[in-house]
Design an enzyme around this catalytic site. Structure first.
Site, PDB file in Angstrom:
ATOM      1  N   ILE A 170       0.825  -1.201   0.000  1.00 46.36           N
ATOM      2  CA  ILE A 170       0.000   0.000   0.000  1.00 46.36           C
ATOM      3  C   ILE A 170       0.864   1.258   0.000  1.00 46.36           C
ATOM      4  O   ILE A 170       0.515   2.265  -0.630  1.00 46.36           O
ATOM      5  CB  ILE A 170      -0.993   0.001   1.195  1.00 46.36           C
ATOM      6  N   GLY A 198      -5.873  -6.816   0.391  1.00 44.19           N
ATOM      7  CA  GLY A 198      -6.392  -5.833   1.345  1.00 44.19           C
ATOM      8  C   GLY A 198      -5.475  -4.626   1.408  1.00 44.19           C
ATOM      9  O   GLY A 198      -4.861  -4.241   0.415  1.00 44.19           O
ATOM     10  N   GLU A 199      -5.402  -4.026   2.593  1.00 45.99           N
ATOM     11  CA  GLU A 199      -4.560  -2.850   2.870  1.00 45.99           C
ATOM     12  C   GLU A 199      -5.049  -1.575   2.180  1.00 45.99           C
ATOM     13  O   GLU A 199      -4.491  -0.510   2.387  1.00 45.99           O
ATOM     14  CB  GLU A 199      -3.091  -3.075   2.447  1.00 45.99           C
ATOM     15  N   GLY A 200      -6.069  -1.678   1.307  1.00 47.65           N
ATOM     16  CA  GLY A 200      -6.461  -0.541   0.485  1.00 47.65           C
ATOM     17  C   GLY A 200      -5.789  -0.537  -0.871  1.00 47.65           C
ATOM     18  O   GLY A 200      -5.924   0.433  -1.637  1.00 47.65           O
ATOM     19  N   GLU A 237      -7.668  -1.872   5.215  1.00 45.99           N
ATOM     20  CA  GLU A 237      -7.727  -2.538   6.519  1.00 45.99           C
ATOM     21  C   GLU A 237      -6.566  -3.510   6.687  1.00 45.99           C
ATOM     22  O   GLU A 237      -5.965  -3.951   5.719  1.00 45.99           O
ATOM     23  CB  GLU A 237      -9.060  -3.278   6.702  1.00 45.99           C
TER      24      GLU A 237
END
EC number: 2.4.2.21
Length: 347
Positions: free
Chosen positions: A91, A315-317, A175
């Site tokens: 990210i 994830g992580e954005g 997240e």
């Protein structure tokens, strides 16, 4: 949302030098952004502005992780947050590439970040909004109290509000939390008409045996959610980072600020937000369809058309960060593409 300018905005898009609909989903993104930025104005906007796009990554730990529903132990949540703050995660790479402001929110990891890296206690990209040392194991008991749900909604709202006050008019949520696909799957099952095996997936890459166990554990939590309202379900099976994202979605809507929604867990938080305030849906753009099993189903619940389908499951954005250039492209053509009249093109 006031959609009275929709036909006017659509006419402006249709009059660009292209066949009708030729820019596909970018045209829908431009329409939604222009509508959002036309709210409370006397006429539709002729220019879409994207200012200080900001990624907020919400992190928290989950008691359900003790049941072996992930390939990684809960300690990895804190380790990855340290990686975020050190600038070494995927990210960070994508935020740096696309000039996205980045913050990580400790919503309730097992331990604060300074127990691992003392120097990160006052890191400028860290926001501490801890609701506890991780949730309880929802397969056996309530994940959190209703008081924690209320406080989490408030904390998430304040995080979003601060980003907006700092100048952002486009938010992105990500997240981090070992076990959070289990929590998101349980919430989606409890609050929709979907079957549990449609909502539960492989998460970080578990085996088929682990998946079968994960389905049973999620079902145990869901069984306690019958006849509960949305906040009750959040208390039973939710996560600290999920409830804060819900609060952030609600606050973004109050400020008429769009959110570029990332993957499965963020999409479930978005769905929960729409159950609390259906108008939040008007301020959501959807970045991508991930590999996680339940994501396509929650996108259907939200009647969402994601911009990308890259097989992501991190994830992580990351999906939202990767989709931002497409959102900027939608604004760019809306702002700068010639009309048939101005270009002297006749069709």
């Amino acid at each position: 949302m006031d959609r009275s300018f929709a036909s006017e905005i659509q006419a402006r898009i249709d009059n660009k030098t292209k066949p009708l609909g030729a820019l596909g989903l970018l045209e829908k993104v431009a329409l939604e952004l222009a509508l959002i930025q036309s709210q409370d104005k006397l006429q539709s906007v002729e220019t879409i502005e994207i200012r200080k796009p900001t990624m907020l990554v919400f992190a928290g730990d989950h008691g359900i992780a003790k049941e072996g529903v992930s390939i990684a132990p809960s300690a990895v949540t804190q380790q990855m947050v340290a990686n975020f703050l050190a600038g070494g995660a995927a990210i960070n790479c994508f935020c740096d590439l696309n000039q996205i402001d980045f913050k990580v929110v400790d919503c309730g990891m097992l331990s604060p970040i300074d127990t691992l890296v003392p120097d990160f206690k006052h890191h400028p990209n860290l926001i501490e909004r801890r609701l506890g040392n991780g949730t309880a194991n929802f397969a056996k008991q309530t994940a959190m109290s209703l008081e924690q749900v209320a406080l989490g909604l408030e904390y998430g709202a304040k995080v979003a509000q601060q980003a907006i006050l700092n100048g952002s008019n486009l938010l992105m949520f990500g997240e981090m939390g070992i076990g959070n696909t289990s929590s998101a799957s349980a919430l989606l099952t409890a609050l929709s008409l979907l079957e549990v095996d449609h909502c539960v997936g492989y998460g970080t890459g578990i085996t088929q045996e682990q998946l079968n166990r994960k389905i049973k554990l999620v079902a145990q939590g869901v069984n306690r959610c019958h006849d509960l309202d949305t906040k009750g379900a959040l208390a039973q099976v939710g996560g600290f980072e999920i409830v804060q994202m819900v609060g952030a979605f609600l606050e973004a809507k109050r400020h008429k600020t769009p959110v570029l929604v990332d993957g499965f867990i963020v999409s479930v938080a978005a769905y929960v937000a729409t159950l609390l305030d259906e108008e939040t849906r008007d301020y959501m753009l959807f970045a991508h369809n991930s590999e996680e099993n339940g994501h396509k189903f929650v996108l259907e619940c939200l009647q969402a058309e994601p911009l990308l389908d890259l097989g992501l499951r991190l994830g992580e954005g990351t999906g939202a960060a990767l989709a931002l250039p497409l959102v900027k492209a939608a604004a760019q053509f809306y702002n700068n593409m010639a009309s048939f009249e101005s270009a002297g093109v006749t069709v």
